[in-house]
Write an enzyme that holds these catalytic residues in place. Structure first.
Site, PDB file in Angstrom:
ATOM      1  N   GLU A 118      -3.362  -3.091   0.411  1.00 49.72           N
ATOM      2  CA  GLU A 118      -1.988  -3.476   0.106  1.00 49.72           C
ATOM      3  C   GLU A 118      -1.863  -4.918   0.551  1.00 49.72           C
ATOM      4  OE1 GLU A 118       1.180  -1.415   2.242  1.00 49.72           O
ATOM      5  OE2 GLU A 118       2.209  -3.294   1.835  1.00 49.72           O
ATOM      6  N   CYS A 133       6.487  -6.140   3.800  1.00 46.50           N
ATOM      7  CA  CYS A 133       5.830  -6.290   2.497  1.00 46.50           C
ATOM      8  C   CYS A 133       6.824  -6.115   1.360  1.00 46.50           C
ATOM      9  CB  CYS A 133       4.690  -5.298   2.378  1.00 46.50           C
ATOM     10  SG  CYS A 133       5.096  -3.705   3.075  1.00 46.50           S
TER      11      CYS A 133
END
Ligand code: NAP
Length: 529
Positions: free
Chosen positions: A265, A302
């Site tokens: 990720e 994020c």
């Protein structure tokens, strides 16, 4: 529990001898005791050898044993008490309430995976019975279940020292799947990692599991991290961090004699589309909500909203002005590491130099340690579409407002953005046509689509997708948060005409595990207990 600067390798506590490093207090930019010994190749080899030895025993532990193991890890983390929270505060600059909340989330994730394991649905037990009389050819007896991939290397995230780190989502889901885990601890929170690593090590002993079920190494990513991913023992990788780091690991994994999957990720700017009706209905409130989301946790999420897109109008101007004003009231916050702070200030300098990009407002400044000043910029869609540098994530409390002259240009921006973890739409009923036109594009771009909310805050549940097309992640077919994260560390095996006494329990006719199973195309629920 005392922090000694030592690693966890199976049931041993080991001082790395390759070199030493101290953790940094980012609020003062000053080192903290003690000294940590970093791993060399020998420690990587030992951890891998133990993981390999553990794999066949660990993957065939009963569902109950594995669920209890995950719950024991959770209990052992809670038992660390304030020692864990105080050390994490010192190493990350994150406040106590946030870290206590994150500990709750970490424990919750472990317990969610304990439930997933107990339910057994992740095994996807499927039976297609033999059809010996079928013409022209008989069908054999075919049975499928999923098995663990093998030992997994986990690279913890800097921005979630608990929930995405040593015993975070990647570790919990890999252990739930039946994979031994070797964590490469993040240098941003070494002491926190040691405490949690020892809590997992104790859980391995408490549950009498093979010692190689878990190890945790300190060391440099480009050295021992690469070595770990290159090891033939490792069969998958979980990673959260920078695009450069994730891509480097993808290349290493793909270049191996036996390539392996990397679930990385990496980078997402999380576009937020504010549609005309929603702006008319309450643009000022939207602006405040956006700025709160942008600056939460010093923007180090994020899912931080790094891009806002709207149609040029008086209402959008009002939204923009309200957001600029709201941002000015936001204080400077300490970033996680000197490196992340440097990357943030570098990103701001880059934006300042791009033609057509205007600084709208800044949050309050504070020159101490790794404190970051929030920043809000604006540009026209034409500039956005013609400037590739504007696609790059600036990790921190910085966002860019993009002004579109019409709906077609807004759609063009939606089509232009790279793969994202999230895409958000603020809309009311009157915006239905434009929202409907955006939706198919957003589906192609993002792992999670939100309406009338803000992207920060990721629920840990069964329906969550925390993933998305590259560069949000390296594999858009997966999620790193929520129950489905376990699928990343499993693979299907089909058993054809295997004698019943040799079949795994999940596939035996008597269904001793009491699983829901797909039998001859029909889902049969687990028999009532
Ligand atoms: P990072 O530099 O990518 O580091 C993450 C982990 O990967 C660390 O353990 C690091 O080890 C290792 N690593 C990095 N490059 C490697 C390589 N080439 N080979 C092997 N291992 C490697 O990320 P970070 O320090 O956490 O943060 C830096 C930036 O990442 C941020 O500014 C932000 O842009 C991004 N980030 C994104 C997210 C997200 O959720 N999308 C979260 C956090 C950070 P070493 O430290 O020992 O090198």
């Amino acid at each position: 529990m005392q922090i000694t600067g030592e690693m966890v390798i199976g049931q041993s506590i080991v001082r790395g001898t390759a070199s030493t490093v101290r953790a940094i207090d980012p609020s003062k930019n000053a080192p903290i005791e003690p000294e940590f010994g970093l791993a060399g190749n020998a420690e990587v080899e030992t951890a891998c050898a133990l993981a390999e030895q553990a794999f066949d025993t660990y993957r065939e532990t009963t569902l109950e044993q594995r669920a209890v193991f995950l719950e024991t890890i959770a209990d052992n983390i809670v038992a660390l008490g304030s020692t864990l929270i105080e050390r994490a505060m010192a190493e990350t600059g994150l406040p106590q309430a946030r870290l206590e909340g994150e500990r709750g989330r970490t424990v919750g994730q472990l317990k969610l995976f304990a439930k997933v394991v107990r339910d057994g649905n992740f095994l996807d037990a499927t039976i297609d019975s033999a059809l010996p009389d079928r013409a022209p050819l008989p069908r054999p007896d075919l049975r499928l279940r999923k098995i663990a991939l093998g030992p997994v290397a986990v690279f913890g995230a800097s921005n979630f020292p608990l929930a995405f780190s040593v015993a975070g989502g990647d570790t919990a889901s890999a252990l739930a799947a039946g994979c031994p885990v070797i964590v490469k601890a993040h240098g941003a929170h070494l002491g926190t990692s040691e405490l949690v690593g020892k809590a997992v090590q104790k859980a391995v002993a408490d549950c009498k599991l093979p010692e190689g079920t878990f190890s945790m190494l300190f060391g440099d990513g480009r050295n021992i991290g690469q070595r770990l991913v290159g090891s033939p023992t490792i069969k998958a990788v979980g990673f959260t961090g920078s695009r450069a780091g994730g891509v480097a690991l993808m290349h290493t994994a793909a270049a191996r004699a036996e390539p392996i999957p990397v679930y990385a990720e990496m980078s997402s700017i999380n576009p937020v589309f504010v549609l005309p009706g929603a702006l008319k209905a309450g643009g000022a409130a939207l602006a405040q909500g956006f700025v709160d989301s942008l600056t939460m946790g010093v923007g180090q999420f994020c899912t931080n909203p790094g891009l806002v897109i709207g149609l040029i109008s008086d209402d959008f101007a009002t939204f923009t002005a309200a957001a600029a004003t709201a941002l000015q009231a936001k204080g400077a916050g300490t970033m996680l590491t000197p490196g992340i702070h440097k990357a943030y200030t570098g990103g701001i300098e880059r934006l300042n130099g791009i033609e057509g990009v205007r600084l709208l407002s800044q949050g309050q400044a504070n020159g101490i340690g790794c404190a970051a000043q929030a920043a809000l910029y604006e540009c026209d869609a034409a500039a956005y579409l013609s400037t590739p540098a504007l696609e790059e994530e600036i990790f921190g409390p910085c966002s860019l407002i993009v002004r579109c002259k019409d709906q077609a240009e807004m759609l063009q921006v939606a089509k232009h953005v790279e793969g994202q973890l999230t895409a958000t739409v603020h809309a009311v009923a009157a915006d239905s046509a434009i929202a409907g036109a955006l939706l198919p594009t957003l589906e192609r771009k993002a792992g999670r689509i939100l309406f009338n909310a803000y992207p920060t805050g990721v629920e840990v549940c069964h329906a969550m997708v925390h993933g998305g097309p590259f560069p949000a992640t390296s594999d858009s077919r997966s999620t790193s948060v929520g129950a489905s994260a376990i699928d990343r560390f499993l693979r299907p095996v089909c058993y054809q005409n295997v004698p019943s006494d040799l079949l795994p329990q999940a596939l035996q006719d008597a269904n001793p595990l009491n699983l829901a199973r797909l039998v001859d195309g029909t889902l049969l629920q687990a028999p009532a207990k």
